[in-house]
Design a protein around this motif. Structure first.
Motif, PDB file in Angstrom:
ATOM      1  N   GLY A 177       0.866  -1.331  -0.055  1.00 11.08           N
ATOM      2  CA  GLY A 177      -0.259  -0.473   0.195  1.00 11.08           C
ATOM      3  C   GLY A 177       0.906   1.517   0.681  1.00 11.08           C
ATOM      4  O   GLY A 177       2.180   1.222  -0.052  1.00 11.08           O
ATOM      5  N   THR A 182      -1.767   1.391  -6.758  1.00 11.98           N
ATOM      6  CA  THR A 182      -3.324   1.005  -6.958  1.00 11.98           C
ATOM      7  C   THR A 182      -2.708  -0.449  -7.016  1.00 11.98           C
ATOM      8  O   THR A 182      -2.073  -1.532  -6.911  1.00 11.98           O
ATOM      9  CB  THR A 182      -3.140   1.979  -8.609  1.00 11.98           C
ATOM     10  N   ASP A 183      -4.361  -1.841  -7.130  1.00 12.65           N
ATOM     11  CA  ASP A 183      -4.430  -2.044  -7.234  1.00 12.65           C
ATOM     12  C   ASP A 183      -3.465  -3.277  -8.616  1.00 12.65           C
ATOM     13  O   ASP A 183      -3.480  -4.421  -7.979  1.00 12.65           O
ATOM     14  CB  ASP A 183      -6.157  -2.514  -7.022  1.00 12.65           C
ATOM     15  N   TYR A 194      -3.859  -5.703  -1.722  1.00 11.40           N
ATOM     16  CA  TYR A 194      -3.923  -4.403  -1.700  1.00 11.40           C
ATOM     17  C   TYR A 194      -5.290  -3.756  -1.329  1.00 11.40           C
ATOM     18  O   TYR A 194      -5.842  -4.301  -1.052  1.00 11.40           O
ATOM     19  CB  TYR A 194      -3.624  -4.057  -2.927  1.00 11.40           C
ATOM     20  N   GLY A 196      -5.952   0.776  -0.604  1.00  8.83           N
ATOM     21  CA  GLY A 196      -5.880   1.998  -0.129  1.00  8.83           C
ATOM     22  C   GLY A 196      -5.682   2.766   0.799  1.00  8.83           C
ATOM     23  O   GLY A 196      -5.752   4.284   0.600  1.00  8.83           O
ATOM     24  N   ASP A 197      -6.882   2.494   1.505  1.00  9.65           N
ATOM     25  CA  ASP A 197      -6.240   2.883   2.669  1.00  9.65           C
ATOM     26  C   ASP A 197      -5.951   1.718   4.736  1.00  9.65           C
ATOM     27  O   ASP A 197      -6.897   0.709   3.952  1.00  9.65           O
ATOM     28  CB  ASP A 197      -7.760   3.719   3.028  1.00  9.65           C
TER      29      ASP A 197
ATOM     30  N   SER B 433     -10.567   5.952   0.885  1.00  7.52           N
ATOM     31  CA  SER B 433      -9.953   5.686  -0.863  1.00  7.52           C
ATOM     32  C   SER B 433     -10.742   5.157  -1.863  1.00  7.52           C
ATOM     33  O   SER B 433     -12.654   4.644  -1.142  1.00  7.52           O
ATOM     34  CB  SER B 433      -8.638   4.614  -0.080  1.00  7.52           C
ATOM     35  N   GLU B 434     -10.289   5.606  -2.902  1.00  9.28           N
ATOM     36  CA  GLU B 434     -11.301   4.926  -4.067  1.00  9.28           C
ATOM     37  C   GLU B 434     -11.726   3.417  -4.334  1.00  9.28           C
ATOM     38  O   GLU B 434     -12.704   2.713  -4.491  1.00  9.28           O
ATOM     39  CB  GLU B 434     -10.445   4.707  -5.182  1.00  9.28           C
ATOM     40  N   ASP B 435     -10.382   2.623  -3.730  1.00 10.49           N
ATOM     41  CA  ASP B 435     -10.715   0.988  -3.270  1.00 10.49           C
ATOM     42  C   ASP B 435     -11.869   0.963  -2.567  1.00 10.49           C
ATOM     43  O   ASP B 435     -13.063  -0.236  -2.333  1.00 10.49           O
ATOM     44  CB  ASP B 435      -9.840   0.041  -3.420  1.00 10.49           C
TER      45      ASP B 435
END
Lengths: 210, 492
Positions: A177, A182-183, A194, A196-197, B433-435
Motif C-alpha cells: 500500500g 494501485t491494485d 492491496y 487504499g486505506d 479511498s477509491e477502493d
C-alpha cells in the motif's frame, strides 16, 4: 483474578497509556496467567476500541491511544508468558516502509489497525533494506509481509522484496500500500493483497489468513 | 471564545465597503427618501407619517421622509435581538459574534422523496422538512420550507405555523403575515404555543419576515400587519429585494441604496408606531438574469449584495438577515456551487442570519436531499469563518517538544482535544479511498444524502406541543377558515 483482568480491559478502553504498565505489573505480581490477561484483558479491550472506530463512534487518535495502552501493557506481560506458550492471534504480520522511503505515518496506521483487530504486528520501521525484509521473514515466519511506499521512485522496491521472498517461502502472503500504489500495480509486483486505506488493509489481511 | 454555544461562532471578517462607502450609501439613501420618497399603500401608515412631518401625496400614495425621522427611528431601534426557541438550547442570540442559518421558505412545489414526482407541496412535506431541519446541526432557525397547499386556501399559512411549531424546537420565522387579520391569527398562535402573551413577549418563539416591494414601495397589508406584529411583540425582518438591472439600478451599490431606502422607511413607520420594536435589517438582492429572465439566486452578485447588506445593517447597529438561494433544478454540482457561493460571501462578511438553504429553482422547490447537502456546505463554511488565534494551547510548544523529531501526534491528548474543536467532521463528504468507495457501491453524495434523510425521518423525534395547546391552535385555524375565490373553502 477476573476483576483485575477486567480492569486491564477497561484501561485499554479508557486509553490509560500512562498508568496501564503499573496495572500490568500488578497482574504479574498477583499470579494471574499473563496469557489470560493478554487474551481476556488486552485483546478484548482493543477489540472494543477497534469496533467503536469501525462504527465511526470514535476517532483515529482514540484508536491509537488504545493501541498505545495495549502496547505498554504487552511490554510487561509478554516477557512473563512461560516459554513455549503463545498468545492466540489472527496471524503474524511483518511490516515496514521500503528502502529509501522514510514516510511512515500510513504504515503506522496500518500497524495500529492490524493490532487492534487481533493481529500480532512486527514493525521493521522505515527505509528497510529489501534483504532485511527477506531475512526477518525467514527468522520469524510471518503469515503476512506488508510493505508501504509513498513515492513512485521507491515503489519498485516492493517487487524487489516479493520475488526472493516467494522463492524462499511461497506460503507467506504479501500486501502492499501507499499513496501511489494501485491494485493494478500490486498485481504487477506479485502482491497477494492491496488496500487504499488503513481500514481496508485489515479486511485484506483477514482475507489472506482466513 | 464566546460563551454562547448555539449558532456559528465567527472570528473572521472581510470588508467590502469602506467607512466612506457606507457613509455615502447612507447619505444617498436619505437623499432619495427626502426627494423621491416611497409609496405607502396603507392609509393608516400615511396618516402616521403625515402626523410626524412627512410630505404626503395622497394621489400617488407616496411619502417623502425627512432625514431626522430616519435618524430618530435608528436611535429607537433595538440592537441585540434574541430569537427565542421552544427548546431554550436553540435560542438564537443575534449578538454580532454569531451567525445563524435558516432553511429557505415558502416554496410551493416539492419533489416527492419516494416517487420523484414534482408536484404541489403538502403539509406532509412541511412536516418532513421541519423534522429534518430540527435534526440538522447547521440549520439554526426554522422557516416553513413549503406551503401546505393541500389545506384550505384561507388558512394554509396557519397550518404551516402549526406544523412548524409541532415539529421543531427551534425558533420559527414565517413570511406569511401579509394582512392585519393574518397578523392577529399568527400572533395568537405564537402566544398559545409560548404559554401566553406575557411569556411570549419575554421570549418570542416566532418572528415575521416582511418583504418590501422594489422599487420603493410598501404594500398596505404588509405594513398594517407589521405595525400589528410590532405592537404584539413579534420580532420583524424588513427584507428588501430589488433586482439589479430590473427593479433596481444594475450597479449593485445602486440597488443597495434602493433596498436600504425601503428598509429604513419601514423602520421609520414601525418605530413611530411602536418605539423600541425588534426589527432586523433584511436584504436579498440578486440580479435579473438577462438571458433567461430568471432571478440569479446564488450568483456571486447575490452573495456580495448580502455581504453589503450585512455591512449596512452593522453600520446602523442592527442585526442582518440576508438571502441565499440557487437556480439549480435538482441536487448536484450546480446546486452546491450556488449554495456555497451564496453563503460564503455573506458569512465571511459577518451575516447574522441567513435565509436560506435547501430550496431549488430560486426558493421554489423542495428536495429533501438538498436540505442535508446544504447543511454540510454550511458546516464547512462555519469552520472557515471561525477564526484562528495563537495562544499557549494552540501553539502547542509543549506537545511539539514532547513528540520531538520524526514521531507522530496521534496518541497525544492535545490531538483529541483539538480534533473536537478545530477539525470539521463531514457527514456526507466521502473521504474514503477509491477502493473502499468502489467496493461499497460507489455512492454519490446524493445517495448518501438520501440515506441521511431516511435515517432522520425514521429516527428523529421532536417533542410536540401539548394536546391542550394543539386543541387551541386547531380551534384558531377552524375559526379563521373562510370561503375564498368564488366560495370554495376547501380543495378536496
Amino acid at each position: 483474578m477476573e476483576e483485575i483482568v477486567t480492569r486491564l480491559k477497561n484501561a485499554v478502553i479508557n486509553y490509560e497509556m500512562e498508568t496501564i504498565a503499573d496495572l500490568a505489573k500488578e497482574v504479574v505480581d498477583s499470579g494471574v496467567d499473563p496469557l489470560v490477561a493478554i487474551e481476556e484483558g488486552l485483546a478484548q479491550g482493543i477489540k472494543t476500541v477497534g469496533e467503536k472506530f469501525g462504527k465511526g463512534e470514535i476517532f483515529l487518535p482514540e484508536l491509537v491511544m488504545g493501541a498505545e495502552a495495549m502496547k505498554a501493557a504487552l511490554a510487561v506481560l509478554e516477557p512473563a508468558v512461560p516459554s513455549g506458550k503463545h498468545r492466540a492471534t489472527l496471524g503474524k504480520v511483518l511490516i515496514g516502509t521500503v528502502q529509501d522511503d522514510i514516510h511512515e505515518i500510513g504504515k503506522n496506521l496500518v500497524s495500529t489497525m492490524l493490532s487492534s483487530n487481533g493481529f500480532e504486528v512486527v514493525d521493521l520501521g522505515v527505509n528497510v533494506p529489501s534483504e532485511d525484509f527477506v531475512k526477518k521473514a525467514a527468522e520469524i515466519k510471518p503469515n503476512i509481509l506488508a510493505m508501504s511506499a509513498l513515492m513512485t521512485t521507491t515503489m519498485p522496491r516492493m517487487g524487489e522484496v516479493i520475488a526472493p521472498l516467494k522463492k524462499e517461502d511461497p506460503s507467506v502472503k504479501t500486501i502492499v500500500g501507499g499513496a501511489p500504489v494501485t491494485d493494478v500495480y500490486a498485481k504487477e509486483v506479485g502482491a497477494d493483497g492491496y488496500s487504499g486505506d488503513a481500514s481496508g488493509a485489515v479486511d485484506s489481511a483477514k482475507k489472506l489468513v482466513g | 471564545m464566546s460563551a454562547v454555544s448555539y449558532g456559528i461562532a465567527r472570528g473572521i471578517r472581510f470588508q467590502i465597503l469602506s467607512e466612506e462607502d457606507l457613509d455615502r450609501i447612507h447619505w444617498g439613501t436619505l437623499h432619495i427618501l427626502e426627494k423621491v420618497g416611497v409609496q405607502v399603500d396603507s392609509p393608516t401608515c400615511r396618516k402616521l407619517l403625515k402626523e410626524n412631518g412627512c410630505e404626503i401625496d395622497e394621489k400617488a400614495r407616496s411619502a417623502r421622509i425627512p432625514s431626522h425621522l430616519v435618524e430618530e427611528a435608528l436611535s429607537k431601534k433595538k440592537s441585540a435581538i434574541t430569537l427565542a426557541a421552544r427548546d431554550r438550547s436553540y435560542d438564537a442570540r443575534l449578538d454580532l459574534n454569531h451567525s445563524y442559518m435558516c432553511a429557505n421558505g415558502n416554496g410551493a412545489v416539492a419533489v416527492d422523496f419516494e416517487t420523484g414526482e414534482r408536484r404541489n407541496s403538502t403539509k406532509k412535506d412541511l412536516v418532513d422538512s421541519t423534522r429534518i431541519c430540527d435534526a440538522l446541526p447547521n440549520v439554526h432557525i426554522h422557516w416553513p420550507m413549503v406551503s401546505s397547499t393541500d389545506m384550505p386556501a384561507s388558512v394554509v399559512h396557519l397550518h404551516d405555523l402549526e406544523a412548524s411549531l409541532n415539529n421543531t424546537g427551534k425558533h420559527v420565522m414565517y413570511e406569511t403575515g401579509v394582512t392585519l387579520e393574518d397578523a392577529k391569527n399568527l400572533t395568537a398562535m405564537g402566544y398559545a404555543a409560548a404559554g401566553g402573551e406575557k411569556e411570549y413577549r419575554r421570549r418570542p418563539i416566532t418572528s415575521c419576515l416582511q418583504c418590501t416591494y422594489a422599487p420603493l414601495q410598501h404594500d398596505a397589508g404588509v405594513m398594517d400587519a407589521s405595525l400589528e406584529f410590532a405592537r404584539n411583540g413579534v420580532p420583524l425582518v424588513f427584507f428588501c429585494m430589488p433586482q439589479p438591472g430590473a427593479t433596481g439600478p444594475a450597479s449593485l451599490v445602486g440597488s443597495v441604496v434602493v433596498g436600504n431606502a425601503e428598509v429604513l422607511s419601514a423602520l421609520v413607520m414601525t418605530q413611530l408606531s411602536s418605539p423600541g420594536a425588534a426589527v432586523i435589517y433584511g436584504l436579498g438582492i440578486a440580479p435579473l438574469d438577462m438571458k433567461t429572465t430568471v432571478r440569479a439566486g446564488g450568483s456571486p452578485e447575490h452573495a456580495i449584495c448580502s455581504a453589503m447588506g450585512t455591512e449596512m445593517a452593522h453600520y446602523y447597529g442592527m442585526p442582518s438577515c440576508v438571502g441565499v438561494s440557487g437556480t439549480a433544478k435538482e441536487p448536484g454540482i450546480q446546486a452546491a456551487i450556488e449554495t456555497y457561493t451564496g453563503c460564503v460571501g455573506p458569512l465571511l462578511a459577518g451575516a447574522d442570519l441567513m435565509c436560506g438553504i435547501g430550496l431549488l429553482e430560486d426558493s421554489s422547490c423542495l428536495y429533501l436531499e438538498q436540505v442535508v447537502i446544504d447543511d454540510e456546505i454550511v458546516g464547512a463554511i462555519a469552520r472557515l469563518i471561525r477564526g484562528e488565534w495563537a495562544d499557549d494551547e494552540t501553539l502547542a510548544l509543549d506537545v511539539i517538544e514532547k513528540v520531538g523529531i520524526g514521531k507522530d501526534y496521534l496518541a497525544q491528548k492535545h490531538t483529541m482535544q483539538f480534533l473536537r474543536t478545530d477539525h470539521f467532521m463531514p457527514s456526507l463528504i466521502d473521504r474514503r479511498s477509491e477502493d473502499t468507495w468502489s467496493t461499497t457501491g460507489k455512492k454519490t453524495m446524493r445517495d448518501s444524502a438520501r440515506e441521511k434523510v431516511k435515517e432522520i425521518l425514521g429516527k428523529h423525534e421532536v417533542k410536540p406541543l401539548s394536546d391542550e395547546v394543539n386543541k387551541d391552535l386547531a380551534a384558531m385555524i377552524k375559526k379563521a377558515e373562510k370561503p375564498m375565490w368564488g366560495g370554495e373553502s376547501r380543495v378536496e
